[in-house]
Motif scaffolding. Structure first.
Motif, PDB file in Angstrom:
ATOM      1  N   ALA A  31       0.830  -1.202   0.000  1.00 51.54           N
ATOM      2  CA  ALA A  31       0.000   0.000   0.000  1.00 51.54           C
ATOM      3  C   ALA A  31       0.861   1.247   0.000  1.00 51.54           C
ATOM      4  N   SER A  32       1.917   1.275   0.848  1.00 44.13           N
ATOM      5  CA  SER A  32       2.677   2.515   0.958  1.00 44.13           C
ATOM      6  C   SER A  32       3.467   2.796  -0.315  1.00 44.13           C
ATOM      7  N   VAL A  33       4.005   1.749  -0.968  1.00 40.76           N
ATOM      8  CA  VAL A  33       4.755   1.994  -2.204  1.00 40.76           C
ATOM      9  C   VAL A  33       3.822   2.357  -3.358  1.00 40.76           C
ATOM     10  N   PHE A  34       2.757   1.558  -3.525  1.00 42.97           N
ATOM     11  CA  PHE A  34       1.900   1.752  -4.693  1.00 42.97           C
ATOM     12  C   PHE A  34       1.112   3.057  -4.631  1.00 42.97           C
ATOM     13  N   THR A  35       0.817   3.546  -3.416  1.00 38.92           N
ATOM     14  CA  THR A  35       0.058   4.787  -3.338  1.00 38.92           C
ATOM     15  C   THR A  35       0.841   5.933  -3.970  1.00 38.92           C
ATOM     16  N   MET A  36       2.123   6.021  -3.623  1.00 41.30           N
ATOM     17  CA  MET A  36       2.936   7.104  -4.184  1.00 41.30           C
ATOM     18  C   MET A  36       3.089   6.937  -5.692  1.00 41.30           C
ATOM     19  N   ILE A  37       3.329   5.697  -6.146  1.00 43.86           N
ATOM     20  CA  ILE A  37       3.494   5.469  -7.585  1.00 43.86           C
ATOM     21  C   ILE A  37       2.199   5.805  -8.321  1.00 43.86           C
ATOM     22  N   SER A  38       1.057   5.464  -7.719  1.00 49.26           N
ATOM     23  CA  SER A  38      -0.198   5.773  -8.412  1.00 49.26           C
ATOM     24  C   SER A  38      -0.422   7.279  -8.438  1.00 49.26           C
ATOM     25  N   GLY A  39       0.097   7.992  -7.423  1.00 54.57           N
ATOM     26  CA  GLY A  39       0.062   9.451  -7.483  1.00 54.57           C
ATOM     27  C   GLY A  39       0.882   9.970  -8.645  1.00 54.57           C
ATOM     28  N   ILE A  40       2.048   9.350  -8.868  1.00 54.59           N
ATOM     29  CA  ILE A  40       2.903   9.784  -9.983  1.00 54.59           C
ATOM     30  C   ILE A  40       2.230   9.484 -11.320  1.00 54.59           C
ATOM     31  N   THR A  41       1.683   8.262 -11.467  1.00 56.05           N
ATOM     32  CA  THR A  41       1.078   7.931 -12.764  1.00 56.05           C
ATOM     33  C   THR A  41      -0.190   8.732 -13.009  1.00 56.05           C
ATOM     34  N   SER A  42      -0.882   9.121 -11.928  1.00 57.18           N
ATOM     35  CA  SER A  42      -2.119   9.881 -12.145  1.00 57.18           C
ATOM     36  C   SER A  42      -1.807  11.216 -12.809  1.00 57.18           C
ATOM     37  N   LYS A  43      -0.576  11.722 -12.620  1.00 50.61           N
ATOM     38  CA  LYS A  43      -0.194  12.974 -13.278  1.00 50.61           C
ATOM     39  C   LYS A  43       0.281  12.710 -14.700  1.00 50.61           C
ATOM     40  N   ALA A  44       0.559  11.446 -15.030  1.00 48.32           N
ATOM     41  CA  ALA A  44       1.081  11.126 -16.354  1.00 48.32           C
ATOM     42  C   ALA A  44       0.064  10.298 -17.120  1.00 48.32           C
ATOM     43  N   ASN A  45      -1.066  10.887 -17.390  1.00 51.60           N
ATOM     44  CA  ASN A  45      -2.105  10.304 -18.253  1.00 51.60           C
ATOM     45  C   ASN A  45      -2.703   9.004 -17.725  1.00 51.60           C
ATOM     46  N   ASN A  46      -2.381   8.647 -16.457  1.00 51.40           N
ATOM     47  CA  ASN A  46      -3.075   7.525 -15.838  1.00 51.40           C
ATOM     48  C   ASN A  46      -3.002   6.210 -16.580  1.00 51.40           C
ATOM     49  N   SER A  47      -1.938   5.956 -17.285  1.00 45.60           N
ATOM     50  CA  SER A  47      -1.938   4.688 -18.011  1.00 45.60           C
ATOM     51  C   SER A  47      -1.556   3.562 -17.067  1.00 45.60           C
ATOM     52  N   SER A  48      -2.250   2.439 -17.178  1.00 46.59           N
ATOM     53  CA  SER A  48      -2.006   1.341 -16.238  1.00 46.59           C
ATOM     54  C   SER A  48      -0.712   0.608 -16.587  1.00 46.59           C
ATOM     55  N   ALA A  49      -0.301   0.690 -17.859  1.00 49.47           N
ATOM     56  CA  ALA A  49       0.980   0.076 -18.219  1.00 49.47           C
ATOM     57  C   ALA A  49       2.115   0.793 -17.498  1.00 49.47           C
ATOM     58  N   LEU A  50       2.006   2.121 -17.433  1.00 43.21           N
ATOM     59  CA  LEU A  50       3.027   2.917 -16.761  1.00 43.21           C
ATOM     60  C   LEU A  50       3.097   2.554 -15.278  1.00 43.21           C
ATOM     61  N   MET A  51       1.936   2.315 -14.690  1.00 46.72           N
ATOM     62  CA  MET A  51       1.875   1.927 -13.273  1.00 46.72           C
ATOM     63  C   MET A  51       2.701   0.661 -13.041  1.00 46.72           C
ATOM     64  N   ALA A  52       2.538  -0.314 -13.928  1.00 49.43           N
ATOM     65  CA  ALA A  52       3.280  -1.571 -13.758  1.00 49.43           C
ATOM     66  C   ALA A  52       4.778  -1.349 -13.966  1.00 49.43           C
ATOM     67  N   ILE A  53       5.123  -0.588 -14.999  1.00 45.37           N
ATOM     68  CA  ILE A  53       6.540  -0.357 -15.298  1.00 45.37           C
ATOM     69  C   ILE A  53       7.223   0.344 -14.136  1.00 45.37           C
ATOM     70  N   LEU A  54       6.557   1.354 -13.579  1.00 45.34           N
ATOM     71  CA  LEU A  54       7.185   2.144 -12.518  1.00 45.34           C
ATOM     72  C   LEU A  54       7.223   1.402 -11.195  1.00 45.34           C
ATOM     73  N   SER A  55       6.176   0.623 -10.918  1.00 47.74           N
ATOM     74  CA  SER A  55       6.097   0.077  -9.563  1.00 47.74           C
ATOM     75  C   SER A  55       6.822  -1.258  -9.410  1.00 47.74           C
ATOM     76  N   PHE A  56       6.902  -2.077 -10.470  1.00 48.24           N
ATOM     77  CA  PHE A  56       7.490  -3.406 -10.275  1.00 48.24           C
ATOM     78  C   PHE A  56       8.955  -3.353  -9.842  1.00 48.24           C
ATOM     79  N   PRO A  57       9.807  -2.554 -10.497  1.00 37.78           N
ATOM     80  CA  PRO A  57      11.200  -2.531 -10.014  1.00 37.78           C
ATOM     81  C   PRO A  57      11.302  -2.058  -8.577  1.00 37.78           C
ATOM     82  N   VAL A  58      10.427  -1.128  -8.174  1.00 38.07           N
ATOM     83  CA  VAL A  58      10.499  -0.609  -6.807  1.00 38.07           C
ATOM     84  C   VAL A  58      10.020  -1.654  -5.807  1.00 38.07           C
ATOM     85  N   ILE A  59       9.043  -2.469  -6.211  1.00 39.65           N
ATOM     86  CA  ILE A  59       8.466  -3.397  -5.244  1.00 39.65           C
ATOM     87  C   ILE A  59       9.275  -4.687  -5.139  1.00 39.65           C
TER      88      ILE A  59
END
Lengths: 220, 221
Positions: free
Chosen positions: A141-169
């Motif tokens: 929850a704590s990692v993905f919340t921040m990443i979803s905040g970042i992707t929400s500013k970048a056109n909200n694409s769900s592919a971007l969410m996966a790309i950004l969050s998987f290496p971090v998690i």
């Protein structure tokens, strides 16, 4: 109004909104249950402890990405401006993290229950396994919340969410798999203290960094 | 001339490390044999990469404070150059691993960690491509950069220490300083690290200056 009471009110708002639509909760529950069922139908049974454990965490990973990716999507621009005028950005991100943690705790307990129901397997130390699952859901929850905040500013694409969050998690996931595997094999509890310490440390760092960075993301 | 002394120093140190690395005597160890000379090339890549990523995070933080587009450009170019050094590190490492451990990609936490760190910084570059607006792109990618850095530190430095690793210095393996190596290795190794870091920073500043010129050209026309 101080930070604490702002956070409390915002969490209440999230809960009420969720209760009205029940969209996120039902959607994610259905997602996780059907994923487990798909795995059940394809694997039939799992004898191997590491496989059992890894499969559970992979299911949790995808379920939590889907659950939390929505957390900033539901708010439209106008409503975000409104929050901006009445609350501090720290309160907003903190309330989202707490709310998502609650959602994930509920989700992971249900998922674990259903998973052990269909894939019968003996867990050596059930209490510590449950602790690892709870700790894992809070970390997700704590990692993905921040990443979803970042992707929400970048056109909200769900592919971007996966790309950004998987290496971090991944580092967190590796620690969780190790910790839960120890619990599963019923090893002595002191073996896992290292992992618990590092996990708590990562969580703390992630939350502090989120609090520091979110104000920049917020102002648009 | 007064400003470029460190570039000359970097060149001189690199030249020294290449010549010294191939010609100077090394300790004779089993399995490693002459491949120990790769120490002078493989390890400095990671030092160069980490320093570039660190520069990038510092400039991302600076951008968040100042809002100057130059800071953001420097952060990006640091990541761009850092990713190249990371690839060099992976390639030189897998050549070495193939000889000493018998497998170009053994299942080792340090290898996996650095591969994941590479994914993280490639994701940063993808994120930049996803946003069109310049200021917004700079800000959001700066936030992600700062967010990802501590996780990378955990990945590369803390996780390998918790698990068994083939690399020296982690998981019960002795660190290089504890090996019975004579000071011959150190005599080349430290200058090599410094030389590669200086060269990496030089490459980064060149790319940054090209980027600045491009930026200026685009705003005028």
């Amino acid at each position: 109004m101080d930070l604490f009471s702002q956070v409390k009110i915002l969490i209440r708002k999230e809960l009420i909104l969720e209760w009205r639509s029940k969209y996120a909760l039902n959607g994610v529950l259905l997602y996780v249950v059907s994923t487990i069922f798909v795995c059940y139908l394809s694997f039939k049974e799992i004898d191997n402890n590491p496989t059992w454990n890894a499969l559970f965490w992979i299911i949790m990973l995808f379920a939590s990405v889907n659950a939390i990716a929505k957390s900033f999507m539901q708010e439209n621009r106008g409503r975000q401006f409104y929050y901006y005028t009445i609350a501090s950005p720290q309160a907003v991100i903190l309330s989202k993290i707490v709310y998502n943690s609650l959602l994930m705790l509920l989700l992971s307990v249900i998922a674990l229950g259903f998973y052990t129901l269909v894939f019968k397997n003996s867990i050596g130390d059930p209490l510590f396994y449950l602790i690892s699952v709870l700790l894992g859901s809070v970390s997700f929850a704590s990692v993905f919340t921040m990443i979803s905040g970042i992707t929400s500013k970048a056109n909200n694409s769900s592919a971007l969410m996966a790309i950004l969050s998987f290496p971090v998690i991944i580092p967190i996931l590796m620690l969780l798999i190790k910790f839960s595997k120890n619990a599963m094999d019923g090893l002595d509890r002191s073996v896992s203290y290292d992992e618990i310490g590092v996990l708590l440390g990562i969580n703390l760092v992630v939350i502090v960094i989120s609090l520091l960075l979110f104000p920049y993301l917020w102002r648009d | 001339m007064t400003k470029s002394w460190w570039k000359l120093l970097g060149c001189a140190l690199l030249l020294y490390s290449v010549i010294g690395g191939f010609l100077m005597p090394v300790p004779v160890l089993p399995i490693l044999n002459e491949s120990i000379r790769n120490l002078y090339f493989h390890v400095p890549m990671w030092f160069a990469m980490i320093s570039l990523y660190f520069v990038s995070v510092v400039y991302s933080l600076k951008y968040l404070g100042s809002g100057k587009i130059e800071d953001d450009l420097l952060a990006v170019e640091s990541v761009n150059t850092g990713v190249i050094f990371c690839f060099f590190g992976l390639i030189s490492g897998s050549l070495w691993a193939n000889i000493t451990w018998g497998d170009p990609w053994p299942n080792d936490p340090k290898l996996n960690g650095s591969a994941i760190a590479t994914l993280m910084y490639l994701a940063y570059l993808v994120l930049r491509n996803a946003i069109d607006e310049e200021q917004k792109r700079a800000k959001i990618s700066a936030v992600y950069n700062v967010f990802a850095f501590p996780v990378m530190i955990v990945l590369i430095y803390i996780l390998p220490k918790l698990t068994d690793s083939l690399h020296p210095g982690s998981g019960g393996n002795a660190a290089f300083s504890a090996l019975p190596m004579d000071n011959m290795l150190r005599l080349v190794f430290y200058p090599a690290v410094l030389g590669w870091v200086l060269t990496a920073v030089w490459i980064m500043t060149l790319r940054y200056r090209i980027r600045l010129l491009e930026n200026r050209h685009n705003t005028i026309s």
